[in-house]
Every structure is written in C-alpha cells, then in structure tokens.
Design a protein around this motif. Structure first.
Motif, short mmCIF file in Angstrom:
data_model
loop_
_atom_site.label_atom_id
_atom_site.label_comp_id
_atom_site.label_asym_id
_atom_site.label_seq_id
_atom_site.Cartn_x
_atom_site.Cartn_y
_atom_site.Cartn_z
N ALA A 144 45.04 32.56 45.83
CA ALA A 144 43.58 32.45 45.91
C ALA A 144 42.92 33.82 45.78
CB ALA A 144 43.18 31.80 47.23
N VAL A 145 43.53 34.84 46.36
CA VAL A 145 42.97 36.19 46.28
C VAL A 145 42.98 36.66 44.83
CG1 VAL A 145 43.26 38.59 46.95
CG2 VAL A 145 43.61 36.79 48.64
N ARG A 146 44.12 36.58 44.18
CA ARG A 146 44.20 37.14 42.83
C ARG A 146 43.32 36.38 41.84
NH1 ARG A 146 50.29 35.35 42.79
NH2 ARG A 146 50.24 33.40 41.60
N GLU A 147 43.16 35.06 42.04
CA GLU A 147 42.28 34.29 41.15
C GLU A 147 40.81 34.57 41.42
OE1 GLU A 147 42.84 30.16 40.41
OE2 GLU A 147 45.01 30.26 40.51
N SER A 148 40.50 35.06 42.63
CA SER A 148 39.09 35.27 43.00
C SER A 148 38.54 36.62 42.55
CB SER A 148 38.93 35.14 44.52
OG SER A 148 39.53 36.25 45.19
N LEU A 149 39.41 37.59 42.29
CA LEU A 149 38.94 38.93 41.94
C LEU A 149 38.22 38.91 40.60
CD1 LEU A 149 40.68 39.80 44.32
CD2 LEU A 149 41.57 41.66 42.92
N VAL A 150 37.07 39.60 40.56
CA VAL A 150 36.28 39.70 39.33
C VAL A 150 36.28 41.15 38.87
CG1 VAL A 150 34.04 39.35 38.24
CG2 VAL A 150 34.82 37.76 40.01
N LEU A 151 36.77 41.38 37.66
CA LEU A 151 36.80 42.72 37.09
C LEU A 151 35.45 43.00 36.45
CD1 LEU A 151 38.44 45.27 36.41
CD2 LEU A 151 39.26 44.09 34.35
N LEU A 152 34.71 43.95 37.03
CA LEU A 152 33.35 44.26 36.57
C LEU A 152 33.32 45.39 35.54
CD1 LEU A 152 31.44 44.12 39.99
CD2 LEU A 152 31.62 42.32 38.25
N SER B 243 32.72 55.65 38.50
CA SER B 243 34.05 55.03 38.53
C SER B 243 34.53 54.68 37.14
CB SER B 243 34.00 53.77 39.39
OG SER B 243 33.08 52.84 38.85
N ASP B 244 35.83 54.51 37.02
CA ASP B 244 36.43 54.09 35.74
C ASP B 244 36.69 52.59 35.72
OD1 ASP B 244 37.15 56.80 34.31
OD2 ASP B 244 37.66 57.06 36.42
N ALA B 245 36.92 52.01 36.90
CA ALA B 245 37.12 50.57 37.00
C ALA B 245 36.51 50.09 38.32
CB ALA B 245 38.60 50.22 36.94
N VAL B 246 35.92 48.89 38.30
CA VAL B 246 35.34 48.30 39.50
C VAL B 246 35.81 46.85 39.61
CG1 VAL B 246 33.24 47.68 40.74
CG2 VAL B 246 33.30 49.79 39.38
N VAL B 247 36.31 46.52 40.79
CA VAL B 247 36.79 45.16 41.05
C VAL B 247 36.04 44.58 42.24
CG1 VAL B 247 38.78 43.73 41.69
CG2 VAL B 247 39.10 45.70 40.17
N ALA B 248 35.40 43.43 42.05
CA ALA B 248 34.77 42.71 43.17
C ALA B 248 35.85 41.85 43.80
CB ALA B 248 33.62 41.85 42.67
N ALA B 249 36.27 42.22 45.01
CA ALA B 249 37.35 41.50 45.69
C ALA B 249 36.82 40.56 46.77
CB ALA B 249 38.33 42.50 46.31
N TRP B 250 35.49 40.55 46.98
CA TRP B 250 34.86 39.68 47.98
C TRP B 250 35.46 39.92 49.37
CZ3 TRP B 250 30.90 38.86 45.22
CH2 TRP B 250 31.02 38.57 43.85
N PHE C 25 25.17 42.28 35.92
CA PHE C 25 26.21 41.41 35.38
C PHE C 25 25.72 39.97 35.52
CE2 PHE C 25 28.52 45.06 37.31
CZ PHE C 25 29.06 45.60 36.15
N PRO C 26 25.76 39.18 34.46
CA PRO C 26 25.24 37.82 34.54
C PRO C 26 26.19 36.85 35.24
CG PRO C 26 26.14 38.21 32.36
CD PRO C 26 26.22 39.53 33.10
N TYR C 27 25.64 35.72 35.61
CA TYR C 27 26.45 34.63 36.15
C TYR C 27 27.57 34.31 35.16
CZ TYR C 27 27.64 29.98 37.91
OH TYR C 27 28.31 28.89 38.42
N GLY C 28 28.79 34.16 35.68
CA GLY C 28 29.93 33.85 34.82
C GLY C 28 30.64 35.05 34.24
N PHE C 29 30.13 36.26 34.53
CA PHE C 29 30.75 37.47 33.97
C PHE C 29 32.09 37.75 34.66
CE2 PHE C 29 31.57 42.04 33.94
CZ PHE C 29 31.38 42.37 32.61
N GLY C 30 33.02 38.29 33.90
CA GLY C 30 34.31 38.71 34.44
C GLY C 30 35.21 39.17 33.30
N LEU C 31 35.60 40.42 33.33
CA LEU C 31 36.47 40.97 32.28
C LEU C 31 37.91 40.52 32.48
CD1 LEU C 31 35.15 44.66 32.29
CD2 LEU C 31 34.50 42.82 30.70
N GLY C 32 38.68 40.64 31.42
CA GLY C 32 40.10 40.37 31.49
C GLY C 32 40.88 41.57 30.99
N TYR C 33 42.19 41.47 31.00
CA TYR C 33 43.04 42.51 30.41
C TYR C 33 43.42 42.08 29.01
CZ TYR C 33 43.80 44.31 35.17
OH TYR C 33 43.63 44.81 36.43
N HIS C 34 43.50 43.03 28.12
CA HIS C 34 43.85 42.73 26.73
C HIS C 34 45.25 43.24 26.44
CE1 HIS C 34 39.72 41.53 26.05
NE2 HIS C 34 39.31 42.68 26.59
N GLY C 35 45.93 42.48 25.60
CA GLY C 35 47.28 42.89 25.20
C GLY C 35 48.33 42.36 26.13
#
Length: 619
Positions: free
Chosen positions: A410-418, A555-562, A609-619
C-alpha cells in the motif's frame, strides 16, 4: 475523473457525476423511494426484521433505552452499569484503552464487557466500537497502514479491500467487532485538519474506495470470526465546511450535497454498510446530528439505509445546551445510538421521561432498537453458538508479516513522484554514500500521523515500525554508507542526500491550518543539505498537499509519501527502483495559499500539479 466501468458497483443515477447539471439538480431534489440498488446491499439487515421484532416484543422500555446507549468504557462509573442500564454498546479508541495497553489487555477488556452483556435478562450482547482508521491503530504492535489520502493515490480498490480485510483481522484479534471506518469525506479545502481522512476530491473515487473498504471490513459474512462491522462517516459534507473549519458549516444547496458529498455513502450502503456516523458539522446552520431531513428523509428513506446511526463523541452536547432537549431533537431527527461519556445515566433518565411525556414517540424508540437488533442479528451475535472467545489463529494475524507486506504494498503504490530531474531516482543500491536528514528521517510516529496509539498521534517510536532511515539501510548494498543528521549538516562528501520533511502528527480540528508552508526547521534542513552540493531527494510526509515554494527548485526529486504508516520499506521500494512509482494525485496541488480552496475539476485553475498527476520511471 474515474471511468464508471471501473466501479465495482454502479452508482444510482441519483449520484451520477456525468449527468448534465440541470438534470442532476432535478434528480437530486426528488425523493426516490425506489433506491433498489442500495436496498439490495442492505437485505442482510431487513431479512432479520422478524427475529428482531420478536426480541423487541419482550423488551421493557428500560431495556430498549439501554440499547440506544454506547458508553465510553473509561467513563463507566460502575462495571455493573452495563447490566443496570442495559447498555447496548461500549467504545474505546483515540487514546482511550485498558490499563494494560497490550493485545492481551485489550482482548481481556473487550471479552469482559461482552460476557457481562450476555449474562443480562435477554442476553443481548454489546457491540464494541473502536477507531481503527488505518489498521487497529490504538494497540501497540498493530500494523499501521497508510491513511486514506495515500490509499486514494493508489487508485487500487482491490488493495483497499485487502487493507481493510487485514485491519478487520487485527481488530478481531482484540475481541472487538466494530470499527468507526471508513471515512468517505470529500475534502474541499486544505485548511481542514482532516483532509488525510479522505481518499480524494473526486466523489466517484471516494465511492469506489469507500465501498471496497466496507467490503474488506465486513467480509463475505458479517457473522464471520474475522469480520468487523463498518461505520461510514461523517454524514454529510464534513469536508465541505466553509473555510475548511472542523465541525463547521457546509453552506451548500441540496443538489451540491447530493452530487459531491453523498456518492461515497450511496456506494457504501450498496456494499452493505451496517452503521453510519453523522457529522459534528452543520449543513446550512443545522447540526447534522439533529437534522431530520438529512438523517431520516435523505439517508434512511431516499438512500435506503437499513442499518443504524451512531452519533459522534458526545455529539448531542453540541445541539443547544439543554441535554434533555438535545436528546429529544436528535432522537426525533433519526439518531439511533448515542456515543456518550459520563452522561449516560442522565441520558437514560431523560429519554425515559421524554417517552412518558410524549415528546419522543414510542414508535421512534422501537424503530431505533429494531435497527440495532437487526444489525446484531446479522453479526451472528444472537446465535446460541456465539462466543466472545478469540481463536488463536486470529490472534496470530495481529501485526503479522503477511499484514505488514500488504501495508508495504500500500505504501509503495501510494507514493506520488512529483519531480525527478536528471533521473535522480531510482537510486543505485551500490551508491557510495547516502546522507539522510530531516525530522521524518528516523521517526515512525511522523510517518504514521494522527490516530496512532493516541488520538493525536505522536513523534517518536511506534512498536513494530520501520523508519525510512532504517529502511534505507536495509535496502542498500553492504558497501554503501548511510549517515544521518536531523538538521541536514554533515552531508559533505556524500553521493546523494535524502531529506524527509513535512507535518508532525495531528488529528481533527487540532490540524486546522491557515498556512501550509513547510516549517522553518524543514527548510533549514534542506538548506543545510544544499550546501553539500549533492543531488537532493525530498520525501514529503503530509496529510494534504503542502506549499512547496522554492523547495521544488532546490531539490532534484520530490516524492509525496503522505502518511505511510509503519512500513518504511514501502518508501524505499520506490526510491531504489524495486517498484516503479504508479501513484497519482487524488487532489490538485496548489502553488500558493491564495489558490485554496482548489478544486480538482476547475478548468480555470492553474495548480502546481493537477489532479491525477504522477511521474513514473522510464526504461
């Protein structure tokens, strides 16, 4: 917006979000007696009507009034009062518990109350309630899951169902059989201190997740040894109060109420929820606990709810000041059971007098008791084989590795990469040195937030939990050095810095805020880390979107972990690439306080950041 095909159950047309506004408004104002879908989910209660009426016919007025009382166990003046006042329910939670605040102590306490009630004249057992909002969070050693705001970001109702099922097992491990959850609020204003109790701003998402939570808590058989009675809250529009004030006033018309704030309740009723808790707040100046149109006309008649209503903590005290008159107002409005601390004896005497005076009809008392009895019958509490004993197999689930694995998922699925500039994430596990800092870097209490062991939660250790710092140490290679400083100093020579910042624990109105900027201590930690001239990853622990300001640029990366709970390794699963981020914002993210309130469907808004936003990893 979630496609309706992904909802497990269709929402009644009354609550369809895609309907034209004019049509929706017209439908919302109609009284639809034929809410067949909702009532089909409630038939487990209506089919117990005949048996409930048979019990009701044997009851004295005193015994009926007793069923309306839920007393806080610490407020009982004498243990014999359970029998003397024919108490229908006992509750604890939010920091209220037995002297022995362990699994053993909780179990013995719950079993003691149940045994006493079974020994009364009619043997109608009490149902014991607790605030198990993100796991059995009042008991040390329990698995603490992410709060609802994080679960909403997963967009995974099957996972929410698993979380609720695991929570039910850990609640039943203590002998308790009722949880005051799920919360299906739709928060409109981030000033509110209960935003994290909501799954998101889209009513369809809230409906989907709330129904899944009810199904997980109550299981396939409400009488099962691992099933827990759900309590959907807070009815209604507690997330729509003016200015986001806790226990405030929702100044909205009925069409808006039905369109925004009722779909979650409609879906939960369809899913078979047995109890609903009216809100402390008001709707257009009338307290929900005394609002007959809201509780009786809309909820019970239009929406087809056949379970019973339970008030919030001493809620009738909020209705005017004359306790007897308050009881009259709330009972006649449709409240069925009353959560009371030290005034339960006064309540008993007042209601008896109100019936004698004709101020509260006997039929209203009978209706309330009938609803309570039907739920208890559906829970199997009136069967000859009913036992208060907890099986060893159920107790073994408490804080188990299997449940912690569900929480980690649940934790890992909830994290949003901003943000993720220059592919800073994922971090190589063989990196030479990581410097961790910030108030939340090594603080499980901050990870868990409010409603954890105590009502407000607390900074520091939570038994059985893994901090993000310790999770990082477990995730990297043996050759990687992990150093830590709370204030961000000492990072010179490190390969990368991880700073964990955000909100300290709070609950309810204590968390109401006028400013959602990060505290100076957090900003200083980031500034100190910045001096080391290394890549910076910000992990934000919060119960709502925060104002990031220049932190985003630093920052270089930001993660919303709630508020992820006890399983810090769910965070590091994402940081180190064992799981590619899939979380999506269930609230739009504001640029500044001037944008609040910010709504997910406001096309003219320009959120960070709009509703539904969330980056992923590529590659």
């Amino acid at each position: 917006m979630i496609a309706r095909k992904h909802l497990r159950r269709p929402i009644h047309p009354l609550y369809c979000l895609n309907a034209p506004v004019a049509v929706l408004s017209a439908l919302a104002l109609l009284s639809l007696a034929g809410a067949a879908q909702a009532r089909s989910g409630q038939d487990k209660f209506t089919r117990e009507t005949a048996r409930a009426k048979a019990i009701l016919a044997k009851m004295t007025l005193d015994e009926k009034i007793g069923q309306l009382i839920q007393v806080e166990h610490g407020s009982l003046k004498d243990s014999k009062d359970v029998d003397k006042y024919h108490v229908g329910s006992v509750f604890g939670g939010g920091g209220s518990g037995p002297r022995d605040y362990t699994l053993k102590g909780w179990t013995e306490m719950a079993q003691g109350f149940a045994t006493t009630s079974i020994g009364t004249r009619l043997g109608v057992p009490i149902v014991y309630g607790t605030d198990a909002l993100h796991g059995n969070n009042n008991v040390p050693g329990a698995t603490i899951f992410p709060h609802n705001i994080g679960l909403g970001a997963t967009r995974d109702p099957a996972l929410v169902r698993k979380v609720a099922r695991a929570t039910a097992e850990e609640v039943r491990a203590t002998g308790i059989n009722w949880s005051f959850a799920p919360c299906v609020t739709v928060p409109q204003d981030y000033h509110w201190g209960r935003v994290y109790e909501g799954y998101g701003q889209d009513p369809a998402l809230v409906a989907q997740m709330g129904a899944a939570a009810v199904e997980g808590l109550q299981g396939n058989n409400l009488a099962g040894e691992t099933s827990v009675l759900a309590c959907v809250k807070h009815f209604a529009a507690d997330g729509g109060t003016d200015g986001g004030h806790d226990q405030g006033d929702a100044k909205i018309d009925e069409a808006t109420l039905r369109r925004v704030h009722l779909p979650g309740f409609a879906a939960a009723i369809q899913a078979g929820a047995g109890t609903i808790m009216p809100s402390f707040s008001s709707w257009n100046g009338v307290k929900c606990s005394g609002h007959k149109h809201l509780l009786t006309d809309i909820l019970k008649k239009d929406m087809g709810f056949e379970g019973f209503l339970i008030s919030d903590w001493n809620a009738i005290d909020e209705l005017g000041g004359d306790y007897k008159k308050d009881a009259e107002i709330s009972l006649n409005a449709g409240m069925d059971m009353f959560m009371i601390t030290d005034k339960y004896q006064q309540f008993f005497d007042n209601v008896k007098a109100l019936v004698a005076e004709g101020a509260v009809p006997q039929s209203r008392i009978d209706d309330a008791v009938l609803r309570i009895l039907r739920v208890k019958l559906a829970m199997g509490m009136m069967e000859k084989k009913y036992t208060v004993a907890v099986s060893p197999a159920v107790q073994k689930t408490f804080g188990s590795a299997a449940h912690r694995q569900i929480a980690r998922q649940a934790v890992r699925e909830s994290l949003v990469l901003l943000k993720n500039d220059r592919q800073t994430l994922p971090i190589a596990k063989t990196i030479k040195r990581i410097h961790v800092c910030g108030r939340g870097g090594d603080d499980v209490g901050m990870q868990c937030g409010g409603w954890t062991i105590t009502w407000q939660g607390q900074m520091g250790d939570v038994p059985g939990g893994t901090s993000i710092l310790n999770a990082i140490k477990k995730s990297v290679s043996p050759a990687t050095a992990v150093t830590y400083s709370k204030d961000g100093t000492g990072a010179e020579g490190a390969s990368l810095g991880i700073v964990v910042v955000g909100e300290i624990p709070y609950a309810e109105g204590v968390g109401d805020r006028t400013d959602l900027a990060l505290p100076q201590e957090d900003r200083d930690a980031i500034a100190n880390l910045k001096k080391a001239n290394i890549p910076i990853v910000v992990v934000l622990l919060s119960g709502r979107p925060m104002i990031l300001g220049d932190i985003l640029a630093q920052s270089d990366a930001v993660v919303a972990a709630w508020l992820p709970g006890t399983e810090g390794q769910g965070v590091t699963d994402v940081l180190f690439g064992d799981y590619k981020p899939t979380g999506k914002l269930s609230f739009p993210w504001p640029r500044a306080m001037s944008q609040i309130p910010l709504h997910y469907d406001d096309k003219a808004a320009d959120p960070l950041f709009p509703y539904g936003f969330g980056l992923g990893y590529h590659g």
